[in-house]
Scaffold this motif. Sequence first.
Motif, PDB file in Angstrom:
ATOM      1  N   GLY A  23     -19.363  13.242  61.364  1.00  0.00           N
ATOM      2  CA  GLY A  23     -20.553  13.228  62.216  1.00  0.00           C
ATOM      3  C   GLY A  23     -20.814  11.896  62.895  1.00  0.00           C
ATOM      4  N   ASP A  24     -20.213  10.802  62.398  1.00  0.00           N
ATOM      5  CA  ASP A  24     -20.373   9.484  63.013  1.00  0.00           C
ATOM      6  C   ASP A  24     -19.052   9.149  63.695  1.00  0.00           C
ATOM      7  OD1 ASP A  24     -20.719   6.859  63.768  1.00  0.00           O
ATOM      8  OD2 ASP A  24     -20.869   6.067  61.731  1.00  0.00           O
ATOM      9  N   SER A  25     -18.984   9.358  64.991  1.00  0.00           N
ATOM     10  CA  SER A  25     -17.712   9.185  65.692  1.00  0.00           C
ATOM     11  C   SER A  25     -17.434   7.742  66.093  1.00  0.00           C
ATOM     12  CB  SER A  25     -17.667  10.082  66.934  1.00  0.00           C
ATOM     13  OG  SER A  25     -18.664   9.695  67.856  1.00  0.00           O
ATOM     14  N   SER A  26     -18.288   6.808  65.693  1.00  0.00           N
ATOM     15  CA  SER A  26     -18.062   5.416  66.087  1.00  0.00           C
ATOM     16  C   SER A  26     -17.242   4.632  65.067  1.00  0.00           C
ATOM     17  CB  SER A  26     -19.398   4.705  66.320  1.00  0.00           C
ATOM     18  OG  SER A  26     -20.130   4.622  65.115  1.00  0.00           O
ATOM     19  N   THR A  27     -17.064   5.183  63.875  1.00  0.00           N
ATOM     20  CA  THR A  27     -16.306   4.499  62.830  1.00  0.00           C
ATOM     21  C   THR A  27     -15.494   5.499  62.008  1.00  0.00           C
ATOM     22  OG1 THR A  27     -18.114   4.665  61.243  1.00  0.00           O
ATOM     23  CG2 THR A  27     -18.001   2.630  62.560  1.00  0.00           C
ATOM     24  N   LEU A  28     -14.513   4.955  61.300  1.00  0.00           N
ATOM     25  CA  LEU A  28     -13.741   5.736  60.336  1.00  0.00           C
ATOM     26  C   LEU A  28     -14.265   5.418  58.936  1.00  0.00           C
ATOM     27  CD1 LEU A  28     -10.156   4.976  61.672  1.00  0.00           C
ATOM     28  CD2 LEU A  28     -11.259   7.208  61.718  1.00  0.00           C
ATOM     29  N   SER A  29     -14.671   6.432  58.219  1.00  0.00           N
ATOM     30  CA  SER A  29     -15.060   6.246  56.819  1.00  0.00           C
ATOM     31  C   SER A  29     -13.796   6.126  55.983  1.00  0.00           C
ATOM     32  CB  SER A  29     -15.873   7.449  56.341  1.00  0.00           C
ATOM     33  OG  SER A  29     -15.046   8.611  56.317  1.00  0.00           O
ATOM     34  N   ARG A  30     -13.946   5.831  54.709  1.00  0.00           N
ATOM     35  CA  ARG A  30     -12.794   5.731  53.814  1.00  0.00           C
ATOM     36  C   ARG A  30     -12.007   7.042  53.825  1.00  0.00           C
ATOM     37  NH1 ARG A  30     -10.604   6.959  49.302  1.00  0.00           N
ATOM     38  NH2 ARG A  30      -9.487   5.464  48.020  1.00  0.00           N
ATOM     39  N   GLY A  31     -12.703   8.156  53.735  1.00  0.00           N
ATOM     40  CA  GLY A  31     -12.038   9.466  53.731  1.00  0.00           C
ATOM     41  C   GLY A  31     -11.318   9.760  55.033  1.00  0.00           C
ATOM     42  N   GLU A  32     -11.942   9.417  56.135  1.00  0.00           N
ATOM     43  CA  GLU A  32     -11.310   9.626  57.439  1.00  0.00           C
ATOM     44  C   GLU A  32     -10.081   8.734  57.592  1.00  0.00           C
ATOM     45  OE1 GLU A  32     -15.319  10.842  59.967  1.00  0.00           O
ATOM     46  OE2 GLU A  32     -14.800   8.722  59.680  1.00  0.00           O
ATOM     47  N   LEU A  33     -10.188   7.488  57.114  1.00  0.00           N
ATOM     48  CA  LEU A  33      -9.057   6.575  57.151  1.00  0.00           C
ATOM     49  C   LEU A  33      -7.918   7.109  56.298  1.00  0.00           C
ATOM     50  CD1 LEU A  33      -7.852   3.842  58.060  1.00  0.00           C
ATOM     51  CD2 LEU A  33      -8.912   2.829  56.023  1.00  0.00           C
ATOM     52  N   ARG A  34      -8.241   7.653  55.135  1.00  0.00           N
ATOM     53  CA  ARG A  34      -7.226   8.241  54.259  1.00  0.00           C
ATOM     54  C   ARG A  34      -6.486   9.361  54.986  1.00  0.00           C
ATOM     55  NH1 ARG A  34      -6.992  12.739  51.925  1.00  0.00           N
ATOM     56  NH2 ARG A  34      -9.212  13.147  52.085  1.00  0.00           N
ATOM     57  N   GLN A  35      -7.226  10.251  55.616  1.00  0.00           N
ATOM     58  CA  GLN A  35      -6.602  11.352  56.351  1.00  0.00           C
ATOM     59  C   GLN A  35      -5.711  10.830  57.474  1.00  0.00           C
ATOM     60  OE1 GLN A  35     -10.066  13.688  57.536  1.00  0.00           O
ATOM     61  NE2 GLN A  35      -9.231  15.383  56.353  1.00  0.00           N
ATOM     62  N   LEU A  36      -6.197   9.863  58.205  1.00  0.00           N
ATOM     63  CA  LEU A  36      -5.441   9.295  59.313  1.00  0.00           C
ATOM     64  C   LEU A  36      -4.143   8.667  58.809  1.00  0.00           C
ATOM     65  CD1 LEU A  36      -6.708   7.451  62.366  1.00  0.00           C
ATOM     66  CD2 LEU A  36      -4.946   6.366  61.022  1.00  0.00           C
ATOM     67  N   ILE A  37      -4.228   7.876  57.758  1.00  0.00           N
ATOM     68  CA  ILE A  37      -3.033   7.219  57.212  1.00  0.00           C
ATOM     69  C   ILE A  37      -2.023   8.258  56.732  1.00  0.00           C
ATOM     70  CG2 ILE A  37      -2.162   5.813  55.297  1.00  0.00           C
ATOM     71  CD1 ILE A  37      -4.722   4.105  55.624  1.00  0.00           C
ATOM     72  N   GLU A  38      -2.496   9.253  55.995  1.00  0.00           N
ATOM     73  CA  GLU A  38      -1.592  10.274  55.467  1.00  0.00           C
ATOM     74  C   GLU A  38      -0.929  11.075  56.582  1.00  0.00           C
ATOM     75  OE1 GLU A  38      -3.748  12.720  52.726  1.00  0.00           O
ATOM     76  OE2 GLU A  38      -3.920  11.121  51.231  1.00  0.00           O
ATOM     77  N   GLN A  39      -1.707  11.480  57.569  1.00  0.00           N
ATOM     78  CA  GLN A  39      -1.194  12.375  58.596  1.00  0.00           C
ATOM     79  C   GLN A  39      -0.472  11.654  59.732  1.00  0.00           C
ATOM     80  OE1 GLN A  39      -4.415  14.974  59.742  1.00  0.00           O
ATOM     81  NE2 GLN A  39      -4.681  15.700  57.658  1.00  0.00           N
ATOM     82  N   GLU A  40      -0.916  10.475  60.081  1.00  0.00           N
ATOM     83  CA  GLU A  40      -0.338   9.779  61.230  1.00  0.00           C
ATOM     84  C   GLU A  40       0.694   8.729  60.848  1.00  0.00           C
ATOM     85  OE1 GLU A  40      -0.988  10.816  64.280  1.00  0.00           O
ATOM     86  OE2 GLU A  40      -2.575  12.189  63.662  1.00  0.00           O
ATOM     87  N   PHE A  41       0.567   8.140  59.653  1.00  0.00           N
ATOM     88  CA  PHE A  41       1.452   7.047  59.265  1.00  0.00           C
ATOM     89  C   PHE A  41       2.195   7.317  57.968  1.00  0.00           C
ATOM     90  CE2 PHE A  41      -1.908   4.595  61.651  1.00  0.00           C
ATOM     91  CZ  PHE A  41      -1.116   4.354  62.761  1.00  0.00           C
ATOM     92  N   GLY A  42       2.225   8.551  57.526  1.00  0.00           N
ATOM     93  CA  GLY A  42       2.874   8.893  56.266  1.00  0.00           C
ATOM     94  C   GLY A  42       4.334   8.493  56.192  1.00  0.00           C
ATOM     95  N   ASP A  43       5.014   8.477  57.339  1.00  0.00           N
ATOM     96  CA  ASP A  43       6.422   8.113  57.374  1.00  0.00           C
ATOM     97  C   ASP A  43       6.642   6.612  57.509  1.00  0.00           C
ATOM     98  OD1 ASP A  43       7.019  10.811  57.278  1.00  0.00           O
ATOM     99  OD2 ASP A  43       7.272  10.993  59.441  1.00  0.00           O
ATOM    100  N   VAL A  44       5.569   5.870  57.807  1.00  0.00           N
ATOM    101  CA  VAL A  44       5.714   4.445  58.103  1.00  0.00           C
ATOM    102  C   VAL A  44       5.108   3.563  57.020  1.00  0.00           C
ATOM    103  CG1 VAL A  44       5.312   2.668  59.851  1.00  0.00           C
ATOM    104  CG2 VAL A  44       5.532   5.040  60.555  1.00  0.00           C
ATOM    105  N   ILE A  45       3.963   3.958  56.476  1.00  0.00           N
ATOM    106  CA  ILE A  45       3.267   3.153  55.477  1.00  0.00           C
ATOM    107  C   ILE A  45       3.710   3.596  54.086  1.00  0.00           C
ATOM    108  CG2 ILE A  45       1.015   2.623  54.454  1.00  0.00           C
ATOM    109  CD1 ILE A  45      -0.191   2.726  57.217  1.00  0.00           C
ATOM    110  N   THR A  46       4.178   2.645  53.310  1.00  0.00           N
ATOM    111  CA  THR A  46       4.625   2.919  51.950  1.00  0.00           C
ATOM    112  C   THR A  46       3.459   3.433  51.115  1.00  0.00           C
ATOM    113  OG1 THR A  46       6.180   1.091  52.172  1.00  0.00           O
ATOM    114  CG2 THR A  46       5.782   1.901  49.946  1.00  0.00           C
ATOM    115  N   ASP A  47       3.694   4.482  50.344  1.00  0.00           N
ATOM    116  CA  ASP A  47       2.683   5.075  49.456  1.00  0.00           C
ATOM    117  C   ASP A  47       1.427   5.477  50.213  1.00  0.00           C
ATOM    118  OD1 ASP A  47       4.367   4.674  47.232  1.00  0.00           O
ATOM    119  OD2 ASP A  47       3.594   2.653  46.954  1.00  0.00           O
TER     120      ASP A  47
END
Length: 89
Positions: A23-47
């Motif tokens: 609901g707050d589109s101006s920032t990424l919460s911890r959960g949103e950041l987690r989703q982004l890292i997993e889905q967008e950078f899963g092949d690049v960021i270790t663990d």
Amino acid sequence: MAQLQENINGIITVFYTYARSDGDSSTLSRGELRQLIEQEFGDVITDARDPRTVDEVLFFLDEDSSGKIDFGEFLSLIFRVAKACHRQL
């Protein structure tokens, strides 16, 4: 549209796609950041799926200690991942 402009638009779109899920589109919460890292950078960021990885990335990027990532802080992540990928080429 030029390739670079298209890529910039894609980065902006990705940020807002993940940022708006709470609901707050101006920032990424911890959960949103987690989703982004997993889905967008899963092949690049270790663990990428390790909760400690998200905590470390959040701590590293959160320059204003708000507990959330704004667009400028998000760009730091994009640039760092781009640099890491460039080194691999």
